[in-house]
Design an enzyme around this catalytic site. Structure first.
Site, PDB file in Angstrom:
ATOM      1  N   HIS A 246     -20.385  28.758   3.883  1.00 40.19           N
ATOM      2  CA  HIS A 246     -20.681  30.157   2.853  1.00 40.19           C
ATOM      3  C   HIS A 246     -19.151  30.890   2.864  1.00 40.19           C
ATOM      4  O   HIS A 246     -18.518  30.331   3.675  1.00 40.19           O
ATOM      5  CB  HIS A 246     -21.886  30.819   3.435  1.00 40.19           C
ATOM      6  CG  HIS A 246     -21.580  31.181   5.063  1.00 40.19           C
ATOM      7  ND1 HIS A 246     -22.102  30.380   6.008  1.00 40.19           N
ATOM      8  CD2 HIS A 246     -20.811  32.187   5.658  1.00 40.19           C
ATOM      9  CE1 HIS A 246     -21.630  30.619   7.176  1.00 40.19           C
ATOM     10  NE2 HIS A 246     -21.081  31.957   6.984  1.00 40.19           N
ATOM     11  N   ASP A 330     -18.860  25.323  11.094  1.00 46.65           N
ATOM     12  CA  ASP A 330     -19.688  26.230  11.235  1.00 46.65           C
ATOM     13  C   ASP A 330     -20.926  25.898  10.496  1.00 46.65           C
ATOM     14  O   ASP A 330     -20.976  25.464   9.413  1.00 46.65           O
ATOM     15  CB  ASP A 330     -19.379  27.712  10.854  1.00 46.65           C
ATOM     16  CG  ASP A 330     -20.180  28.670  11.378  1.00 46.65           C
ATOM     17  OD1 ASP A 330     -20.623  28.994  12.244  1.00 46.65           O
ATOM     18  OD2 ASP A 330     -20.516  29.547  10.173  1.00 46.65           O
ATOM     19  N   GLU A 359     -21.289  22.208  14.343  1.00 45.40           N
ATOM     20  CA  GLU A 359     -22.401  23.007  14.715  1.00 45.40           C
ATOM     21  C   GLU A 359     -23.681  22.637  14.465  1.00 45.40           C
ATOM     22  O   GLU A 359     -24.197  22.617  13.413  1.00 45.40           O
ATOM     23  CB  GLU A 359     -22.101  24.531  14.452  1.00 45.40           C
ATOM     24  CG  GLU A 359     -23.052  25.285  15.205  1.00 45.40           C
ATOM     25  CD  GLU A 359     -23.147  26.866  14.523  1.00 45.40           C
ATOM     26  OE1 GLU A 359     -23.926  27.800  15.421  1.00 45.40           O
ATOM     27  OE2 GLU A 359     -22.891  27.157  13.443  1.00 45.40           O
ATOM     28  N   ASP A 426     -22.321  32.713  20.219  1.00 47.08           N
ATOM     29  CA  ASP A 426     -23.672  32.982  19.637  1.00 47.08           C
ATOM     30  C   ASP A 426     -24.780  32.998  20.679  1.00 47.08           C
ATOM     31  O   ASP A 426     -26.130  33.138  20.289  1.00 47.08           O
ATOM     32  CB  ASP A 426     -24.021  31.658  18.616  1.00 47.08           C
ATOM     33  CG  ASP A 426     -23.098  31.790  17.581  1.00 47.08           C
ATOM     34  OD1 ASP A 426     -22.942  32.669  16.951  1.00 47.08           O
ATOM     35  OD2 ASP A 426     -22.690  30.509  16.854  1.00 47.08           O
TER      36      ASP A 426
END
Length: 574
Positions: A246, A330, A359, A426
């Site tokens: 993104h 990511d 990930e 995270d």
């Protein structure tokens, strides 16, 4: 014998090339159901009157989990074989014997070559899983650049603020990292992984505005280049975070879509569902696909050739310009396989031994066939350590079985490069998850650092930094000695030193596992002969005495081991 539990698929996961005319064969059975497995191989094309190629190979049980046993053997042929036909001879603990080839079971020896499994050797060699030689067993250190180190003045009460919010500006920068590299060298770090550093308005930088510019608050391209050069001089590699799932809404392509709608040349770079574009708010879902449902991170359409080319070029650019050593991707499990295959080829065209890590909070096995990723952030390891250490919800045997599951489902070369983490940016800090019990945090760190794979240290854990869920897990690094836990640091440093000296720990050469569930003890041996060490882990429970090891050297202490193990303690016996 439970025949339905026997699993072998004649693909590159279960029959794989290891180079030099060698092939690794794998098969899975029901746990504790089989006493012996023999692999039978022969050359499909070689006529017996020219050369008798039939061979029998005893298979070894290399791992056990809660349901299955995993067997392997590696066969080296003395010539460049074209195609292997093979079958398995399996003897159950009940005395039953079966043969299996090409998905068929038989009570008799398989003689029909067309009822055997098939391995086309050249194809397997072309599909070989090659991970960078430098990576196996190395120690990874994750840095969140905005909160790690700064060259600017930040008041102590701001830098050490706890809890900390997402908007707090600690002015961390790349130059600050450069100035503190001696700390990483002293600790024994091999790989430096930086969360995103490209232009972005946030502290976390996961909403990228410009992939070709270092975020000005962090520094410049020259700073990154110097950081990489100095790391290389110190023997460390540098991995960057690639946010290619993104972008930010301020990214040029999305801005063009917002302005021009379906007539934008970048319209197909995203997944636009409604126009005019609605970015969503509160409970309203954005009118386009996003990371999660966050309107500020519109999801890229990487199956579009133009989009894919742009981001593969980004990946190549930073290797060519600054000589970085790889990418951590990511939200990698939400990106198409077609893009990942293109990305790997592009990256390896400029640096053949670049490491690519995805990930994926699960196993990511469909990305790990050798043509996409090399490794994953191993959250399966994180879960088992949480279960065994944080709340003691599993026994010592179950912890070993969970490790065995990871070993059993991954080829050995990938198993040895898994990023074995106990916390990240995270997750809450492990120390916080354990109610600030430092014994538990050190114990979890020891599990990571004394097992095969690539142990993963989140910045500050070595000094006992705290922090609950994001953003509090991203506090300022503990540079002032009055905030540091020196005992924790000393343990980390010693564990890493042991790992480097006794290389069988890092290389997965575990020759024996023993568990004692009554006392919650795990014992395993690494290596053989003079290099052999025995690791003892005592989880939750009362003090125990292990007489068989008393009087021997404990590599974690200057004293001889007295055999006494307290709760959540570790010994490495020589």
């Amino acid at each position: 014998m439970e025949l339905s539990a026997i699993r072998h698929i004649a693909d590159k996961r279960c029959c794989l090339s290891v180079g030099n005319n060698g092939f690794l064969f794998r098969i899975q059975t029901k746990k504790s159901d089989v006493s012996e497995i023999v692999l039978h191989t022969l050359d499909k094309y070689m006529k017996p009157e020219v050369k008798d190629t039939k061979q029998a190979h005893m298979m070894k049980k290399i791992a056990t989990d809660r349901l299955c046993d995993y067997y392997e053997t590696t066969v080296y042929f003395d010539y460049s074989i074209r195609c292997i036909r093979y079958y398995f001879e399996i003897t159950g603990n009940d005395g039953e014997k079966v043969f299996i080839g090409s998905e068929y079971f038989s009570g008799n020896e398989i003689t029909d070559i067309d009822r055997m499994y098939n391995c086309t050797c050249k194809l397997r060699e072309e599909e070989r899983i090659d991970v960078p030689d430098w990576a196996a067993g190395k120690v990874v250190y994750q840095i969140f650049p905005a909160r790690y180190a700064t060259t600017k003045h930040v008041p102590e009460n701001v830098w050490y603020k706890a809890p900390i919010g997402d908007k707090t500006d600690l002015k961390g920068d790349l130059r600050g990292i450069i100035n503190t590299l001696d700390h990483l060298k002293e600790l024994g770090i091999d790989v430096l992984y930086l969360t995103p550093i490209f232009k972005s308005p946030s502290t976390h930088k996961y909403n990228t505005v410009d992939y070709y510019e270092i975020s000005p608050d962090l520094g410049t391209k020259a700073d990154l280049k110097e950081l990489v050069e100095k790391c290389h001089e110190m023997g460390m590699k540098v991995i960057l975070d690639g946010v290619f799932n993104h972008t930010a809404t301020d990214f040029f392509a999305f801005q063009d879509v917002m302005k021009n709608g379906s007539s934008s040349r970048y319209y197909d770079w995203y997944y636009i569902e409604k126009y005019p574009i609605n970015m969503g708010s509160g409970t309203e879902i954005p009118g386009y696909l996003t990371f999660s449902y966050y309107g500020g991170m519109p999801k890229l359409n990487l199956s579009n050739d133009e989009t894919a080319e742009y981001f593969t070029n980004v990946g190549k650019y930073w290797i060519e310009e600054c000589d970085i050593d790889g990418w951590r991707l990511d939200v990698g499990d939400e990106i198409s396989h077609s893009f990942m295959k293109k990305f790997r080829k592009a990256i390896h065209s400029v640096k053949k031994d670049a490491l690519i890590v995805g990930e994926d909070w699960q196993h990511g096995r469909d990305y790990l066939d050798g043509d996409e990723w090399d490794s994953i952030m191993n959250y399966s390891f994180w879960r088992l350590v949480k279960d065994y250490v944080m709340d003691s919800s599993i026994t010592a045997s179950e912890a070993v079985e969970d490790i065995g599951h990871i070993r059993g489902i991954f080829p050995p070369q990938i198993f040895n490069v898994l990023w074995n983490l106990i916390d990240t940016h995270d997750t809450p800090r492990f120390l916080a998850m354990c109610g600030n019990d430092r014994k538990k945090q050190r114990f979890a760190a020891a599990m990571s650092l004394l097992l095969p794979g690539m142990p993963f240290i989140y910045y500050g854990d070595e000094y006992g930094i705290g922090g609950e869920n994001d953003p509090d897990n991203r506090r300022g690094m503990l540079w002032d000695s009055k905030y540091q836990d020196e005992d924790t640091y000393s343990l980390y440093r010693r564990l890493i030193a042991i790992r480097k000296e006794y290389k069988d720990i890092a290389q997965g050469t575990i020759t024996e596992y023993r568990t004692d569930d009554e006392n919650n003890i795990i014992i395993y041996c690494c290596g053989e002969g003079d290099g052999k060490v025995t690791v003892i882990l005592h989880g939750k429970g009362d003090r125990v005495t292990l007489e068989e090891f008393a009087g021997r050297s404990n590599l974690l202490s200057d004293k001889k081991f007295d055999g006494i193990m307290e709760e959540f303690s570790v010994a490495v016996i020589k």
